[in-house]
Motif scaffolding. Structure first.
Motif, short mmCIF file in Angstrom:
data_model
loop_
_atom_site.label_atom_id
_atom_site.label_comp_id
_atom_site.label_asym_id
_atom_site.label_seq_id
_atom_site.Cartn_x
_atom_site.Cartn_y
_atom_site.Cartn_z
N ARG A 295 10.01 -20.53 2.14
CA ARG A 295 9.29 -21.44 1.25
C ARG A 295 8.43 -20.70 0.24
O ARG A 295 8.19 -21.21 -0.86
N ILE A 327 15.13 -31.83 -4.71
CA ILE A 327 15.60 -30.71 -3.90
C ILE A 327 16.90 -31.11 -3.23
O ILE A 327 17.02 -32.21 -2.68
N TYR A 329 19.42 -29.83 -0.23
CA TYR A 329 19.48 -28.94 0.92
C TYR A 329 20.93 -28.76 1.37
O TYR A 329 21.83 -29.49 0.93
N PHE A 358 6.80 -30.17 -5.42
CA PHE A 358 7.68 -29.48 -4.48
C PHE A 358 7.19 -29.67 -3.05
O PHE A 358 7.98 -29.95 -2.13
N ASP A 362 9.52 -31.57 -0.32
CA ASP A 362 10.15 -30.71 0.71
C ASP A 362 9.98 -31.33 2.10
O ASP A 362 9.18 -30.87 2.91
N ARG A 365 12.12 -29.28 6.00
CA ARG A 365 11.70 -27.88 6.02
C ARG A 365 12.45 -27.03 7.03
O ARG A 365 12.27 -25.81 7.08
N VAL A 369 17.37 -24.56 1.18
CA VAL A 369 17.48 -25.24 -0.11
C VAL A 369 18.61 -24.59 -0.93
O VAL A 369 18.74 -23.37 -0.96
#
Length: 424
Positions: A295, A327, A329, A358, A362, A365, A369
């Motif tokens: 991160r 974002i 993933y 962000f 996010d 977690r 990403v």
């Protein structure tokens, strides 16, 4: 009549203007997301607002790299990465298609010549063609880097249009060495459809008396504005051709305003005005990256994307009031965050805002990403929102600092002034 002009295999046609040896050979232009902006040594980044769009980035390197063969797309592990942005008709004969992986395309056509993109060349040729057309057509609209619309009403009699567009395409090829295809019809939507059936390097005019014969057999997915979801919806009610769509007005109108407008476009009942100038209402930047879990590194990359987008916003001389960060993933998971803010725009404030977005966005977690996107829009020129007076004078000081940074970046490149947080 309205006309639609489309450059055939533009990126390939462009490279052939400087390398004639590529004529009549299977050629494709490769593309990769420009992740080099994340390198601490990144330089020579520039911005363009005229013709950004599919495969045409707003941000790109001002000076193209000399190495433009297949090795440009080969990683240190030897794996070839990237997709094709376009291919020549000689390559398409082997089944090579736009957005196909380079590795897959080489499997279909081992002799395929892969070239790296040359954005500066594309912009130059597109600008030349635009100027060329403005001298020959009273109203001309640039819809994308390789696509134009024109209005011939009051300039060319309808019965003379086929001769005019046929002559025009040959003149463009002779004077600019660029092959184009041109379609003509009573509306811009049908003219665009005609162009797709005139390719390659052809012209086609559709008159009212042959409208049904031309339009009805065409598959619905071949009409601009019918994407995957609409195609699936049409197929679910046994509508597969434009002729079948035209018989189902009630069905389309029951689906809402968009479908109702779509029906009218297909039926030739509505048209769009030629817009000689287009005002941009939003701007964004995004990058697809190798999967990253760290991160701290992701935040560093958000700082860099924010810096590039800030430069573009200042260059446009607008104040955005809505901001969006998304974002993507691994495992096909996505998330996003939005905020509306009517305040004086400053570089530092925007940087902080993007990091906050962000953090909010996010939500996955535990996942890596693979894509970051930031968008700013609803400019005050369009939204007519009033700016907040809270801390107005302090923000004006920061705005002046932003202007100073902007001058340095315009002179020496977007990477001339960076945030310390980018250098981790």
């Amino acid at each position: 009549m309205k006309i639609h002009i489309d450059i055939d295999c533009f990126f390939v046609s462009a490279i052939r203007t400087i390398d004639p040896s590529l004529e009549h050979k299977p050629v494709a232009i490769g593309g990769r997301s420009d992740t080099k902006i994340f390198d601490t040594s990144a330089k020579n980044q520039t911005v363009n607002f005229e013709n950004s769009g599919s495969f045409v980035p707003t941000f790109f390197k001002a000076y193209e790299e000399k190495d433009d063969d297949l090795d440009s797309f080969r990683d240190s592990d030897g794996k070839i990465r990237g997709i094709l942005t376009t291919s020549s008709y000689e390559a398409r004969a082997y089944g090579v298609k736009t957005a196909m992986r380079i590795e897959e395309a080489l499997g279909l056509c081992p002799d395929l010549i892969i070239k790296a993109p040359n954005m500066s060349l594309y912009q130059e040729l597109s600008h030349k063609l635009h100027e060329y057309l403005m001298l020959r057509i009273p109203l001309i609209e640039q819809a994308s880097i390789d696509e134009f619309y024109g209005d011939l009403k009051g300039w060319i009699e309808d019965e003379d249009v086929p001769y005019f567009i046929d002559t025009l395409r040959h003149e463009i090829k002779k004077d600019l060495n660029i092959p184009v295809s041109i379609g003509a019809a009573s509306t811009r939507y049908i003219a665009k459809l005609a162009t797709s059936y005139a390719k390659p390097f052809g012209s086609k005019a559709i008159y009212p008396w042959d409208f049904d014969k031309f339009v009805n057999p065409i598959k619905v997915e071949d009409f601009a504005g019918i994407g995957r979801s609409m195609r699936q919806k049409l197929h679910s009610v046994q509508i597969h051709t434009l002729g079948e769509l035209r018989k189902r007005r009630g069905t389309l109108e029951s689906w809402g305003p968009y479908a109702k407008e779509l029906y009218k476009r297909v039926n030739g009942e509505v048209d769009g005005e030629i817009q000689t100038k287009r005002e941009r209402k939003s701007i964004g930047i995004s990058r697809t990256i190798e999967p990253i879990f760290d991160r701290v590194e992701l935040r560093r990359r958000v700082h860099i994307l924010a810096r590039h987008l800030s430069f573009a916003i200042m260059k446009l001389d607008v104040i955005p009031t809505t901001f969006h960060l998304s974002i993507a993933y691994e495992l096909s998971q996505k998330s996003h965050a939005n905020i509306s803010l009517a305040e004086v725009f400053t570089d530092k404030k925007f940087d902080t805002l993007c990091i906050d977005l962000f953090t909010q966005a996010d939500t996955q977690r535990r996942l890596r990403v693979i894509r970051l996107s930031i968008q700013a829009g609803n400019f005050t020129k369009h939204s007519k929102r009033e700016l907040s007076l809270l801390n107005f004078f302090d923000e004006q000081k920061m705005h002046r600092l932003t202007l100073s940074s902007q001058l340095l970046r315009q002179k020496y490149g977007i990477d001339a002034v960076k945030w310390g947080s980018e250098m981790q």
